[in-house]
Structures are given as C-alpha cells and as structure tokens.
Design a protein around this motif. Sequence first.
Motif, PDB file in Angstrom:
ATOM      1  N   LYS A   1      -5.222   9.859   5.734  1.00 35.24           N
ATOM      2  CA  LYS A   1      -6.170  10.202   4.792  1.00 35.24           C
ATOM      3  C   LYS A   1      -7.431   9.658   5.052  1.00 35.24           C
ATOM      4  O   LYS A   1      -8.413  10.182   4.669  1.00 35.24           O
ATOM      5  CB  LYS A   1      -5.584   9.861   3.235  1.00 35.24           C
ATOM      6  N   GLU A   2      -7.447   8.478   5.276  1.00 33.33           N
ATOM      7  CA  GLU A   2      -8.616   7.554   5.578  1.00 33.33           C
ATOM      8  C   GLU A   2      -9.327   7.578   6.708  1.00 33.33           C
ATOM      9  O   GLU A   2     -10.581   7.110   6.729  1.00 33.33           O
ATOM     10  CB  GLU A   2      -8.317   6.268   4.775  1.00 33.33           C
ATOM     11  N   LEU A   3      -8.784   7.554   7.874  1.00 26.28           N
ATOM     12  CA  LEU A   3      -9.303   7.409   9.270  1.00 26.28           C
ATOM     13  C   LEU A   3      -9.964   8.477   9.631  1.00 26.28           C
ATOM     14  O   LEU A   3      -9.640   9.773   9.512  1.00 26.28           O
ATOM     15  CB  LEU A   3      -8.288   6.813  10.465  1.00 26.28           C
ATOM     16  N   PRO A   4     -11.079   8.142  10.444  1.00 27.59           N
ATOM     17  CA  PRO A   4     -11.812   9.410  11.129  1.00 27.59           C
ATOM     18  C   PRO A   4     -11.279   9.754  12.224  1.00 27.59           C
ATOM     19  O   PRO A   4     -10.103   9.366  12.713  1.00 27.59           O
ATOM     20  CB  PRO A   4     -13.228   8.486  11.520  1.00 27.59           C
ATOM     21  N   ASP A   5     -11.580  11.162  12.563  1.00 23.72           N
ATOM     22  CA  ASP A   5     -10.952  11.756  13.701  1.00 23.72           C
ATOM     23  C   ASP A   5     -10.759  11.221  14.931  1.00 23.72           C
ATOM     24  O   ASP A   5      -9.958  11.340  15.812  1.00 23.72           O
ATOM     25  CB  ASP A   5     -11.247  13.244  13.653  1.00 23.72           C
ATOM     26  N   GLU A   6     -11.948  10.569  15.278  1.00 28.32           N
ATOM     27  CA  GLU A   6     -11.874   9.673  16.457  1.00 28.32           C
ATOM     28  C   GLU A   6     -11.220   8.533  16.783  1.00 28.32           C
ATOM     29  O   GLU A   6     -11.079   7.660  17.581  1.00 28.32           O
ATOM     30  CB  GLU A   6     -13.452   9.494  17.033  1.00 28.32           C
ATOM     31  N   ALA A   7     -10.561   7.947  15.367  1.00 28.99           N
ATOM     32  CA  ALA A   7      -9.659   6.804  15.434  1.00 28.99           C
ATOM     33  C   ALA A   7      -8.489   6.852  16.225  1.00 28.99           C
ATOM     34  O   ALA A   7      -8.017   7.888  16.386  1.00 28.99           O
ATOM     35  CB  ALA A   7      -9.444   6.426  13.840  1.00 28.99           C
ATOM     36  N   ARG A   8      -8.011   5.629  16.794  1.00 28.51           N
ATOM     37  CA  ARG A   8      -6.826   5.555  17.519  1.00 28.51           C
ATOM     38  C   ARG A   8      -6.182   4.591  16.862  1.00 28.51           C
ATOM     39  O   ARG A   8      -6.665   3.379  16.657  1.00 28.51           O
ATOM     40  CB  ARG A   8      -7.035   5.257  18.921  1.00 28.51           C
TER      41      ARG A   8
ATOM     42  N   MET B   1       0.887  -1.250   0.058  1.00 28.64           N
ATOM     43  CA  MET B   1      -0.059  -0.077   0.058  1.00 28.64           C
ATOM     44  C   MET B   1       0.898   1.111  -0.135  1.00 28.64           C
ATOM     45  O   MET B   1       2.225   1.177   0.344  1.00 28.64           O
ATOM     46  CB  MET B   1      -0.764   0.115   1.318  1.00 28.64           C
ATOM     47  N   GLU B   2       0.338   2.510  -0.319  1.00 28.44           N
ATOM     48  CA  GLU B   2       1.155   3.653  -0.164  1.00 28.44           C
ATOM     49  C   GLU B   2       1.640   3.761   1.445  1.00 28.44           C
ATOM     50  O   GLU B   2       1.314   3.203   2.062  1.00 28.44           O
ATOM     51  CB  GLU B   2       0.152   4.701  -0.502  1.00 28.44           C
ATOM     52  N   VAL B   3       2.532   4.678   1.449  1.00 31.50           N
ATOM     53  CA  VAL B   3       3.010   4.901   2.799  1.00 31.50           C
ATOM     54  C   VAL B   3       1.940   4.756   3.691  1.00 31.50           C
ATOM     55  O   VAL B   3       1.023   5.803   3.817  1.00 31.50           O
ATOM     56  CB  VAL B   3       4.008   6.277   2.919  1.00 31.50           C
ATOM     57  N   LEU B   4       2.078   3.986   4.770  1.00 29.40           N
ATOM     58  CA  LEU B   4       0.954   3.658   5.654  1.00 29.40           C
ATOM     59  C   LEU B   4       0.649   4.775   6.542  1.00 29.40           C
ATOM     60  O   LEU B   4      -0.665   5.087   6.746  1.00 29.40           O
ATOM     61  CB  LEU B   4       1.471   2.530   6.478  1.00 29.40           C
ATOM     62  N   GLY B   5       1.474   5.589   6.953  1.00 30.56           N
ATOM     63  CA  GLY B   5       0.982   6.872   7.674  1.00 30.56           C
ATOM     64  C   GLY B   5       0.325   7.796   7.111  1.00 30.56           C
ATOM     65  O   GLY B   5      -0.945   8.342   7.573  1.00 30.56           O
ATOM     66  N   ARG B   6       0.558   7.880   5.922  1.00 31.93           N
ATOM     67  CA  ARG B   6      -0.294   9.019   5.095  1.00 31.93           C
ATOM     68  C   ARG B   6      -1.513   8.505   4.535  1.00 31.93           C
ATOM     69  O   ARG B   6      -2.604   9.114   4.760  1.00 31.93           O
ATOM     70  CB  ARG B   6       0.629   9.396   3.924  1.00 31.93           C
TER      71      ARG B   6
ATOM     72  N   PHE C   1       5.429   4.890  14.737  1.00 32.02           N
ATOM     73  CA  PHE C   1       5.480   5.606  13.383  1.00 32.02           C
ATOM     74  C   PHE C   1       6.618   6.716  13.758  1.00 32.02           C
ATOM     75  O   PHE C   1       6.339   7.635  14.824  1.00 32.02           O
ATOM     76  CB  PHE C   1       4.042   6.386  13.170  1.00 32.02           C
ATOM     77  N   PRO C   2       7.514   6.895  12.835  1.00 26.24           N
ATOM     78  CA  PRO C   2       8.699   7.772  13.102  1.00 26.24           C
ATOM     79  C   PRO C   2       8.142   9.031  13.085  1.00 26.24           C
ATOM     80  O   PRO C   2       8.917  10.228  13.635  1.00 26.24           O
ATOM     81  CB  PRO C   2       9.650   7.254  12.023  1.00 26.24           C
ATOM     82  N   ASP C   3       7.250   9.635  12.088  1.00 25.30           N
ATOM     83  CA  ASP C   3       6.870  10.953  12.052  1.00 25.30           C
ATOM     84  C   ASP C   3       5.629  11.401  12.677  1.00 25.30           C
ATOM     85  O   ASP C   3       5.173  12.571  12.918  1.00 25.30           O
ATOM     86  CB  ASP C   3       6.377  11.347  10.487  1.00 25.30           C
ATOM     87  N   TRP C   4       5.222  10.456  13.866  1.00 31.82           N
ATOM     88  CA  TRP C   4       3.850  10.837  14.602  1.00 31.82           C
ATOM     89  C   TRP C   4       4.476  10.966  15.940  1.00 31.82           C
ATOM     90  O   TRP C   4       5.221  10.260  16.483  1.00 31.82           O
ATOM     91  CB  TRP C   4       2.916   9.814  14.488  1.00 31.82           C
ATOM     92  N   THR C   5       3.673  11.970  16.817  1.00 28.94           N
ATOM     93  CA  THR C   5       3.942  11.942  18.080  1.00 28.94           C
ATOM     94  C   THR C   5       2.944  11.180  18.658  1.00 28.94           C
ATOM     95  O   THR C   5       1.712  11.575  18.804  1.00 28.94           O
ATOM     96  CB  THR C   5       3.916  13.677  18.624  1.00 28.94           C
TER      97      THR C   5
END
Length: 164
Positions: free
Chosen positions: A115-122, A106-111, A130-134
């Motif tokens: 793009k696809e998960l709702p705001d309330e997703a964890r 798949m495309e880069v997983l983080g992006r 994930f290296p680019d996420w806090t």
Amino acid sequence: MGAYGLWTLFALPGFRKVPTYLKVPYLPSSKTQTQNVMKLLHGRAGCLADLGSGDGRLVFAATVEGFQCTGFEINYILTGYARVKAKWKGIPSSTASFINQDFWKMEVLGRKLEKELPDEARVIACRFPFPDWTPTATVGDGLDQAWAYDMNAIRKLSTHTIMR
C-alpha cells in the motif's frame, strides 16, 4: 554463566514484546548475509528501512553505499548499542538512525508495504521470506539467504491474481 548473562541482556528484551509464534532470538547478520543484501541492492539508491536491525550491521553497510537508513529494532539495548556505534563511527543521524519500535504491532506487513511503497521500491528479506510474494531475485542459501521483491512486480502479480 557470563555468556548466558550477555545473551539474556541482548535477547530477552525482544522476547517479552513479540507474540509467542514470532519469537526469534537475536542472531547477528553474518558478513556473507550482509554482502548478499548489498548485491540485491546494487545499482539502487535512496532510503533503506531495516526491520529488526539488531546491532546495525546492515544499516552501516548500506550507508557506506550512499543509502539513507533507518533501523527499527524491538530490543532497546541493541538500539542503544547501534546508536552509540554510529556516533563512534562518525555517521550523522541524518544518514543512519535507529528507532526502538515493535513493528509487529503494525497491520500485516506485506499489505502495508504494498500500500505505501512506490513502484520502484525493492524489499529485501533475510532468513524469513514473504510467504505470499514471489521473489524477483535471491542470493545465498541457508541462514545467509536473502530475497528481493520489486514492488512493481508484486503489484502486477497481485493484479493478475485478482483478475483471474
């Protein structure tokens, strides 16, 4: 020799399909790691996707807590084992299903998740953050460590970074 034979049966199918830099042997989730993930999911409900679900340990633990789960696993032997185990436990496929899929294609997983998960997703990551996420929260240490990322926080940080 027998142990090596079993290891190759379970681990090698995944090695053939994953890019060289991502090759990781099958290492089942420990009880502590599964408990840490469930702590990070406490108070939540809905759907859970387990990427690299192995033998389904996390999927089975989450179904007990009421989640509808899908496990994605590159190793077809582990996928088959998890499906048989689900049937043996009497878990319907509408509650827990297992898909033999190479999600590294798949495309880069983080992006993709942003793009696809709702705001309330964890998003919960085990062993490989994930290296680019806090992370919003983290539990455990070493191989049992798990990181939680709330999509609304990830999107706010991304927007804040872009606006600077």
